[in-house]
Write a protein that holds these residues in place. Sequence first.
Motif, short mmCIF file in Angstrom:
data_model
loop_
_atom_site.label_atom_id
_atom_site.label_comp_id
_atom_site.label_asym_id
_atom_site.label_seq_id
_atom_site.Cartn_x
_atom_site.Cartn_y
_atom_site.Cartn_z
N THR A 139 66.78 -25.57 6.08
CA THR A 139 66.73 -26.10 7.27
C THR A 139 66.19 -27.72 7.22
O THR A 139 66.19 -28.07 6.01
CB THR A 139 65.96 -25.54 8.16
N ASN A 140 65.94 -28.13 8.24
CA ASN A 140 65.57 -29.77 8.33
C ASN A 140 63.96 -29.99 8.51
O ASN A 140 63.57 -28.93 9.14
CB ASN A 140 66.30 -30.53 9.41
N MET A 141 63.69 -30.99 8.42
CA MET A 141 61.99 -31.33 8.66
C MET A 141 62.26 -32.57 9.47
O MET A 141 62.90 -33.76 9.24
CB MET A 141 61.42 -31.55 7.40
N TRP A 142 61.26 -32.57 10.55
CA TRP A 142 61.27 -33.95 11.63
C TRP A 142 59.67 -34.36 11.12
O TRP A 142 59.23 -35.42 11.39
CB TRP A 142 61.42 -33.40 12.87
N ILE A 143 58.83 -33.23 10.69
CA ILE A 143 57.38 -33.46 10.54
C ILE A 143 57.38 -32.74 9.11
O ILE A 143 57.65 -31.70 8.85
CB ILE A 143 56.31 -33.09 11.54
N LYS A 144 56.38 -33.24 8.21
CA LYS A 144 56.25 -32.68 7.00
C LYS A 144 55.85 -31.41 7.13
O LYS A 144 55.03 -31.06 7.90
CB LYS A 144 55.07 -33.69 6.15
N ASP A 145 56.59 -30.37 6.35
CA ASP A 145 56.24 -28.99 5.99
C ASP A 145 56.49 -28.29 7.44
O ASP A 145 56.36 -27.11 7.25
CB ASP A 145 55.01 -28.84 5.60
N GLN A 146 57.03 -28.80 8.27
CA GLN A 146 57.52 -28.08 9.58
C GLN A 146 58.92 -27.84 9.55
O GLN A 146 59.67 -28.53 9.66
CB GLN A 146 57.21 -28.76 10.80
N LEU A 147 59.18 -26.55 8.99
CA LEU A 147 60.65 -26.08 9.11
C LEU A 147 61.61 -25.97 10.45
O LEU A 147 60.70 -25.09 11.18
CB LEU A 147 60.74 -24.97 8.31
#
Length: 344
Positions: A139-147
Amino acid sequence: MPKSRAAHLSRRGVLAAGGVLGLGAVLAACGDGDTKKDSGNGSADNAKKGPWTFKDDRGTTVSTKAVPKNIVAFTGTAAALHDFGVPVKGVFGPTKLPDGKPDVQAGSLDISKVEILGNVWGEFNVEKYAALRPEVLITNMWIKDQLWFVPDESKDKILKLAPSVALWAADTTIPKVIQRHAELAESLGADPKAKNVADAKARFEKAAARLRSAAKANPGLKVLIGSGSADLFYVSAAKPGADTRYFQELGLTFVEPKVNAQGFFEELSWENVGKYKADIIMLDNRTGTLQANDLKGKPTWNQLPAVKAGQVIPRVTEPIFSYDKCAPILEDLAAAVEKAKKVS
């Protein structure tokens, strides 16, 4: 950050939320993946042997005994992998519209051939996920370590079933994100020299040059990045988005709102929607956000100079990070800038 989800984030203050079903006995069924070949678009070498290792954008090195075949991914990520030649077994995120047609984020995926684990924010069927015998989740991240689209409430159970790979989608640029998807696809068996990929890359580079020229020829234009909901209009900063940061690098000038604590956008009531003047409005095109036709009933919207001039264009807020899908985004934006007039 994507606005249809950002509306949820502003209320919840978290990147993922939602209910979770108990795993029960299904957890015990998780094991080695099915080795049946999936043709995808014909570019992936599904016979490639392991071991497999990939370092993702968290700095996490993911390793498996063999190259993963049972891949589950966020819908947009799955669509990008498909364009590079890597098939997936399951997806989560906006995939199917109420009428059964593919969501815009599904790209060229054949949604009838993938297991849809969740179609809306906060939805992820853990039992179905386990039944797929997943070998990797991407998946992607928009904020560090938030999947992205992995619900907080069930992520611990989800991440126990298979290793995860996360790629940045914010605070970077489209070419860099595409390159990371290409590297991941190659590690999973895709041919980086495939003709369809090479042709798409050439088209992308040509479109980027065209947009740079258009921006240079129209230096006074100002662009606003917006997303509409019933109660609020969100004005985004350009730098967090991989798309808009790249457009900025190519020469476009964007409205810079006073962003909230999350750093992505400013919320405006419809009474204050005219706070920022712009010549072009890029309007979030995703399911769940109000489109230009939906906003005609908002008197303040109709008074905006860009709206009066017919200079409202769709923004592909969550791009599918392949050359094939990003080239048309650049082409359409270049065409809009070439014909736009200064109205603000």
